[in-house]
Every structure is written in C-alpha cells, then in structure tokens.
Design an enzyme around this catalytic site. Sequence first.
Site, PDB file in Angstrom:
ATOM      1  N   GLY A   1       0.733  -1.277   0.074  1.00  0.00           N
ATOM      2  CA  GLY A   1      -0.092   0.019  -0.136  1.00  0.00           C
ATOM      3  C   GLY A   1       0.584   1.143   0.029  1.00  0.00           C
ATOM      4  O   GLY A   1       0.045   2.405   0.196  1.00  0.00           O
TER       5      GLY A   1
ATOM      6  N   TRP B   1       2.429   2.761  -2.406  1.00  0.00           N
ATOM      7  CA  TRP B   1       1.900   3.773  -3.667  1.00  0.00           C
ATOM      8  C   TRP B   1       0.599   4.371  -3.442  1.00  0.00           C
ATOM      9  O   TRP B   1       0.419   5.436  -3.631  1.00  0.00           O
ATOM     10  CB  TRP B   1       2.072   2.894  -5.058  1.00  0.00           C
ATOM     11  CG  TRP B   1       3.335   2.981  -5.303  1.00  0.00           C
ATOM     12  CD1 TRP B   1       4.567   3.003  -5.000  1.00  0.00           C
ATOM     13  CD2 TRP B   1       3.641   3.045  -6.719  1.00  0.00           C
ATOM     14  NE1 TRP B   1       5.740   3.078  -5.636  1.00  0.00           N
ATOM     15  CE2 TRP B   1       5.259   3.074  -7.216  1.00  0.00           C
ATOM     16  CE3 TRP B   1       3.229   2.743  -7.990  1.00  0.00           C
ATOM     17  CZ2 TRP B   1       5.795   2.949  -8.319  1.00  0.00           C
ATOM     18  CZ3 TRP B   1       3.764   3.011  -9.331  1.00  0.00           C
ATOM     19  CH2 TRP B   1       5.299   3.002  -9.461  1.00  0.00           C
TER      20      TRP B   1
ATOM     21  N   ASP C   1      -5.749  -5.683  -5.572  1.00  0.00           N
ATOM     22  CA  ASP C   1      -4.406  -6.556  -5.432  1.00  0.00           C
ATOM     23  C   ASP C   1      -5.140  -7.795  -5.141  1.00  0.00           C
ATOM     24  O   ASP C   1      -6.455  -7.868  -4.520  1.00  0.00           O
ATOM     25  CB  ASP C   1      -3.522  -6.147  -4.410  1.00  0.00           C
ATOM     26  CG  ASP C   1      -2.089  -6.805  -4.653  1.00  0.00           C
ATOM     27  OD1 ASP C   1      -2.211  -8.054  -4.812  1.00  0.00           O
ATOM     28  OD2 ASP C   1      -1.115  -5.995  -4.621  1.00  0.00           O
TER      29      ASP C   1
ATOM     30  N   ASP D   1      -8.599 -10.354  -8.739  1.00  0.00           N
ATOM     31  CA  ASP D   1      -7.739 -10.299  -9.976  1.00  0.00           C
ATOM     32  C   ASP D   1      -8.512  -9.408 -10.930  1.00  0.00           C
ATOM     33  O   ASP D   1      -9.581  -9.668 -11.634  1.00  0.00           O
ATOM     34  CB  ASP D   1      -7.453 -11.672 -10.486  1.00  0.00           C
ATOM     35  CG  ASP D   1      -6.277 -11.882 -11.658  1.00  0.00           C
ATOM     36  OD1 ASP D   1      -6.438 -10.741 -12.368  1.00  0.00           O
ATOM     37  OD2 ASP D   1      -6.068 -12.889 -11.975  1.00  0.00           O
TER      38      ASP D   1
ATOM     39  N   ASP E   1       3.111  -0.962  -9.828  1.00  0.00           N
ATOM     40  CA  ASP E   1       4.359  -1.400  -9.322  1.00  0.00           C
ATOM     41  C   ASP E   1       4.453  -2.937  -9.005  1.00  0.00           C
ATOM     42  O   ASP E   1       5.004  -3.351  -8.413  1.00  0.00           O
ATOM     43  CB  ASP E   1       4.546  -0.778  -8.036  1.00  0.00           C
ATOM     44  CG  ASP E   1       6.213  -0.743  -7.379  1.00  0.00           C
ATOM     45  OD1 ASP E   1       6.751  -0.793  -8.237  1.00  0.00           O
ATOM     46  OD2 ASP E   1       6.169  -0.954  -6.091  1.00  0.00           O
TER      47      ASP E   1
ATOM     48  N   LYS F   1       6.120  -0.037 -13.270  1.00  0.00           N
ATOM     49  CA  LYS F   1       7.587  -0.861 -13.358  1.00  0.00           C
ATOM     50  C   LYS F   1       7.821  -1.639 -14.166  1.00  0.00           C
ATOM     51  O   LYS F   1       7.005  -2.725 -14.654  1.00  0.00           O
ATOM     52  CB  LYS F   1       7.543  -1.434 -11.888  1.00  0.00           C
ATOM     53  CG  LYS F   1       8.820  -2.164 -11.468  1.00  0.00           C
ATOM     54  CD  LYS F   1       9.128  -2.290 -10.261  1.00  0.00           C
ATOM     55  CE  LYS F   1       8.296  -3.288  -9.566  1.00  0.00           C
ATOM     56  NZ  LYS F   1       8.749  -3.453  -7.916  1.00  0.00           N
TER      57      LYS F   1
END
Length: 210
Positions: free
Chosen positions: A67, A69, A87, A103, A128, A168
Amino acid sequence: MATRIENKKLSKSSSAWMKEHIDDHYVQKAQKDGYRARAAYKLLEINEKTNLIKKGMTVVDLGSAPGSWSQVAGHLVGEKGILIASDILPMDTLPDVTFIQGDFREPEVFDRIMAEVGDRQVDVVLSDMAPNTAGNSAIDQPRMMYLCELAVDFALATLPEGGALIMKVFQGEGTQELRKQMQADFSKIRSIKPGASRPRSKEIFWIAIK
C-alpha cells in the site's frame, strides 16, 4: 512481537539481502515517515519529475499491496480525488482509499473497479507489480513482462487520451519489443530510474501518455 531470524538458517545471499534491507536508508526513512514500504519514495520522485498525479484526479493502483504507492497517490489526489487500489493479496485499509481484492483480469473485479470510478475518468493507472522472483532471469523476466502487458491492457481499456500509465519494468528480454508495441497507442513513453531503486536492480519505470 518481533520475529526472530536465526542467521544460521539463512543462505549467504539471503543474509546479505537482509543486512542490505536493514541498513537501507530508504527503509529507515519509510519507517520514520510512516510509509508501508520504501517504494513510496520511487513514486514521490517520479511525480516530482512529471507532476502527473494532481489534486482531484482519479487514480487506479494495480498490485497495490502492501500500500505504499496508494499512500502516496491518495495524498496527492486529496479529498476531492479518488484512489482505487486492487490486488489479489489482502491490504490493510487506508484513509480515503477504496481497496478491491481480486484479479483485475476477471470481469467481476474489473467491473467493481469501474463502478468505483463511476462517471469520472481514470486519469492515471499505477503499476508497481512484480512477480515473486526466483533469481533466474529466464524465469523472472517472462513473468514480469506478462504483468507489464496486463497493466498496459488495463490502461488502454480505461485511460482517455492524455491519461497516463506509470509502470514498473525489469530491463531485459522483451522490454524493447513491448515499448515498440506501446508506441502505437501511447504518444510518449519516458523512462525513469528513481534514486530509491537499488543500483543493482534491473527495475525502471515507464511513464506512458496515451
């Protein structure tokens, strides 16, 4: 209660990583500043350089756990903004952050995310995400590229023209091919290596404007 780790049970590489982690400036700073992970400083630096996340925006944070970000982005969008985090792993609640566990590839989860967006538009998608690494690039890199492709697909499905994806990426096989593919749908793609990224890490961050 603190967890005791017996060094004799750790491999040399694990022991080295643990020492590096404990001694890490950003780890210590995150604990002091109240962030859940050192990754918070990566997004802070990226936004200082790009100014993409602003007050009142709607932001979706993919692969948000634990958490950090979401903490940063939630502060940046402010009370009038919306931060939706998602998530497959659980994530402890954060003020003014809507967390959806599941998902995001699944229609039900995607629909729940978009229901929270409502009649607004998604301004920024954050990713990320990273796989559980095996230390073998032949395994880790394809897994990472798959996650990147998922983030790109989500961004293309939700961002309007001018919207941004901050993602990322592990430098390696497949990254240039993905970047070339993205150039057909994104007007600009910029690479940033934040100071909080460990020097030996292959991670960089792409900032893609649709």
